[in-house]
Design a protein around this motif. Structure first.
Motif, PDB file in Angstrom:
ATOM      1  N   PHE A 155       0.883  -1.216   0.019  1.00 48.68           N
ATOM      2  CA  PHE A 155       0.104  -0.126  -0.009  1.00 48.68           C
ATOM      3  C   PHE A 155       0.884   1.124  -0.004  1.00 48.68           C
ATOM      4  N   HIS A 156       1.899   1.287   0.841  1.00 44.17           N
ATOM      5  CA  HIS A 156       2.920   2.574   1.096  1.00 44.17           C
ATOM      6  C   HIS A 156       3.466   2.748  -0.383  1.00 44.17           C
ATOM      7  N   LEU A 157       4.052   1.556  -0.864  1.00 47.00           N
ATOM      8  CA  LEU A 157       4.580   1.687  -2.254  1.00 47.00           C
ATOM      9  C   LEU A 157       3.953   2.189  -3.565  1.00 47.00           C
ATOM     10  N   GLU A 158       2.641   1.496  -3.190  1.00 41.07           N
ATOM     11  CA  GLU A 158       1.401   2.074  -4.414  1.00 41.07           C
ATOM     12  C   GLU A 158       1.575   3.859  -4.183  1.00 41.07           C
ATOM     13  N   GLN A 159       1.420   4.196  -3.029  1.00 41.72           N
ATOM     14  CA  GLN A 159       1.114   5.619  -2.770  1.00 41.72           C
ATOM     15  C   GLN A 159       2.406   6.179  -3.002  1.00 41.72           C
ATOM     16  N   MET A 160       3.530   5.902  -2.832  1.00 41.28           N
ATOM     17  CA  MET A 160       4.870   6.397  -3.216  1.00 41.28           C
ATOM     18  C   MET A 160       5.005   6.691  -4.725  1.00 41.28           C
ATOM     19  N   ALA A 161       4.655   5.713  -5.396  1.00 38.99           N
ATOM     20  CA  ALA A 161       4.517   5.521  -6.794  1.00 38.99           C
ATOM     21  C   ALA A 161       3.729   6.507  -7.477  1.00 38.99           C
ATOM     22  N   ASP A 162       2.782   6.720  -6.965  1.00 36.21           N
ATOM     23  CA  ASP A 162       1.699   7.822  -7.272  1.00 36.21           C
ATOM     24  C   ASP A 162       2.144   9.184  -7.118  1.00 36.21           C
ATOM     25  N   LEU A 163       3.041   9.354  -5.947  1.00 34.02           N
ATOM     26  CA  LEU A 163       3.339  10.625  -5.498  1.00 34.02           C
ATOM     27  C   LEU A 163       4.792  10.999  -6.324  1.00 34.02           C
ATOM     28  N   GLY A 164       5.431  10.088  -6.949  1.00 32.65           N
ATOM     29  CA  GLY A 164       6.694  10.192  -7.953  1.00 32.65           C
ATOM     30  C   GLY A 164       7.824   9.857  -7.133  1.00 32.65           C
ATOM     31  N   ILE A 165       7.838   9.237  -6.013  1.00 37.86           N
ATOM     32  CA  ILE A 165       9.058   8.595  -5.259  1.00 37.86           C
ATOM     33  C   ILE A 165      10.274   7.842  -6.082  1.00 37.86           C
ATOM     34  N   ASP A 166      11.370   8.060  -6.081  1.00 40.08           N
ATOM     35  CA  ASP A 166      12.359   7.376  -6.797  1.00 40.08           C
ATOM     36  C   ASP A 166      13.044   6.120  -5.642  1.00 40.08           C
ATOM     37  N   GLU A 172       4.686  -3.110 -15.013  1.00 40.98           N
ATOM     38  CA  GLU A 172       3.651  -1.855 -15.062  1.00 40.98           C
ATOM     39  C   GLU A 172       4.059  -0.989 -13.708  1.00 40.98           C
ATOM     40  N   ASN A 173       4.561  -1.526 -12.755  1.00 41.46           N
ATOM     41  CA  ASN A 173       4.729  -0.664 -11.513  1.00 41.46           C
ATOM     42  C   ASN A 173       5.771   0.443 -11.790  1.00 41.46           C
ATOM     43  N   ARG A 174       5.726   1.329 -11.350  1.00 39.06           N
ATOM     44  CA  ARG A 174       6.892   2.643 -11.379  1.00 39.06           C
ATOM     45  C   ARG A 174       7.868   2.157 -10.198  1.00 39.06           C
ATOM     46  N   PRO A 175       9.181   1.858 -10.797  1.00 41.50           N
ATOM     47  CA  PRO A 175      10.402   1.429  -9.835  1.00 41.50           C
ATOM     48  C   PRO A 175      10.617   2.313  -8.728  1.00 41.50           C
ATOM     49  N   ILE A 176      10.704   1.621  -7.632  1.00 42.05           N
ATOM     50  CA  ILE A 176      11.102   2.413  -6.501  1.00 42.05           C
ATOM     51  C   ILE A 176      12.383   1.849  -6.017  1.00 42.05           C
ATOM     52  N   LYS A 177      13.161   2.444  -5.342  1.00 40.80           N
ATOM     53  CA  LYS A 177      14.414   1.535  -4.731  1.00 40.80           C
ATOM     54  C   LYS A 177      14.716   2.130  -3.614  1.00 40.80           C
ATOM     55  N   TYR A 178      15.608   1.318  -2.884  1.00 43.61           N
ATOM     56  CA  TYR A 178      15.810   1.587  -1.205  1.00 43.61           C
ATOM     57  C   TYR A 178      17.317   1.757  -0.973  1.00 43.61           C
ATOM     58  N   CYS A 179      17.608   2.426   0.161  1.00 43.10           N
ATOM     59  CA  CYS A 179      18.963   2.390   0.571  1.00 43.10           C
ATOM     60  C   CYS A 179      18.584   2.387   2.064  1.00 43.10           C
TER      61      CYS A 179
END
Length: 347
Positions: free
Chosen positions: A92-103, A139-146
């Protein structure tokens, strides 16, 4: 007839004045600049345990243990508490972050990776694993982590950076979710944030082995409001820098330090506008934070109506409690930054 015209004009003036006040207390100025090609990062707290509603143990109910009174937006649209180990919450958080434009996400493990029997790291590992699953869906906007580490704030010894870097290398970078498809890289190495005042000087002067530390691109976070830092309490406001700029809506560690007041969103707006008006944009913008409710820097929707400390309630420009104001502001400012079409307020 003249009286009616005058009355209509007065009403229009009042409406326009009210609109200006609601949007920041002044006239709106529209500016067009070159769209910014910045990566957007965000701090993310992975330490919320919610295994026992009645417990006061940090490992079983972090919300109670740290007296965190926020009720947070949940996947079903209600507000309440959650456990960072819950995959439904993570996605759910990743979905919201992707919509926000988080990299990319900075997982906050600054109290030491294995603090409290490793309950935080267990949740960080789960988040990293979910990042892989998320990014593997085309189809998901990629989000990475550190990760951000911080044992040095307790040890005051740079050897702890090397020790925690080894743990991260083994547990994350050497795993299937540790490649550059999932882990955020800077200067061709995995990014590692070190939190702790004086951390950079200690590491630079350290003459011990740096085998694992040098496998990362190390950057720093502290409480000095210094340009080029990736966090933390920027009580002097946003500091411009060619590599990274941090924006935050407010801060209160509830331990006696003077808080950075949110001021009905005014502080956050001013920090973003300083970034927007900068002649040169940074490579990276870091938002502090997605969900650091313990120190009151979060932007993710939350119900603050039950907060006993009035200064921690999210009050909008109309004097009403808002659950989503900081989320909406963030989305709007990211869109402005990337489009080059800015909307700033003249007081």
């Amino acid at each position: 007839m003249k009286r009616r015209v005058v009355f209509i004009l007065i009403v229009l003036i009042l409406v326009l004045t009210t609109a200006c006040n609601r949007n920041g207390g002044g006239n709106v100025k529209y500016i067009e600049r070159e769209p910014a090609d910045c990566d957007i990062g965000i701090w993310y707290s992975v330490w919320y345990a919610y295994l026992d509603e009645m417990s006061n143990s940090v490992q079983r109910n972090t919300w109670n243990a740290w007296d965190i009174q926020y009720d947070v937006l949940l996947p079903d649209g209600t507000y309440g508490k959650y456990d960072s180990l819950d995959e439904d919450i993570i996605f759910f958080h990743l979905e919201q972050m992707a919509d926000l434009g988080i990299d990319f996400v900075i997982m906050d493990q600054t109290n030491h990776i294995d603090v409290e029997n490793g309950y935080i790291n267990e949740r960080a590992l789960k988040f990293a694993q979910c990042i892989k699953e998320w990014n593997d869906i085309p189809e998901n906007r990629p989000i990475k982590y550190c990760s951000a580490i911080g044992a040095i704030q307790w040890s005051n010894n740079a050897a702890s950076i090397e020790q925690e870097a080894k743990i991260l290398w083994d547990r994350y970078c050497m795993q299937e979710f540790g490649t550059s498809d999932y882990h955020y890289y800077l200067d061709d190495k995995p990014l590692l944030i070190v939190y702790g005042d004086g951390g950079e000087e200690l590491w630079n002067n350290y003459d011990g082995k740096k085998t694992y530390g040098e496998m990362f691109t190390i950057r720093y976070a502290d409480n000095g409001s210094n340009p080029g830092r990736y966090g933390w309490a920027f009580d002097k406001g946003t500091q411009l820098h060619e590599e990274v700029v941090v924006v935050m809506p407010g801060w209160n560690n509830r331990k006696g330090a003077p808080p950075v007041m949110r001021n009905q969103g005014k502080w956050y707006r001013e920090q973003w506008e300083k970034l927007l008006m900068a002649e040169k944009k940074p490579e990276i913008v870091v938002i502090n934070s997605f969900n650091e409710y313990a120190e009151n820097t979060a932007i993710f929707p939350a119900d603050t109506s039950k907060m006993t400390n009035e200064i921690e309630k999210w009050i909008d420009e109309n004097g009403e409690i808002s659950t989503t104001m900081y989320w909406k502001m963030t989305k709007d400012y990211i869109e402005q930054l990337r489009s080059g079409k800015y909307k700033v307020f003249e007081n």
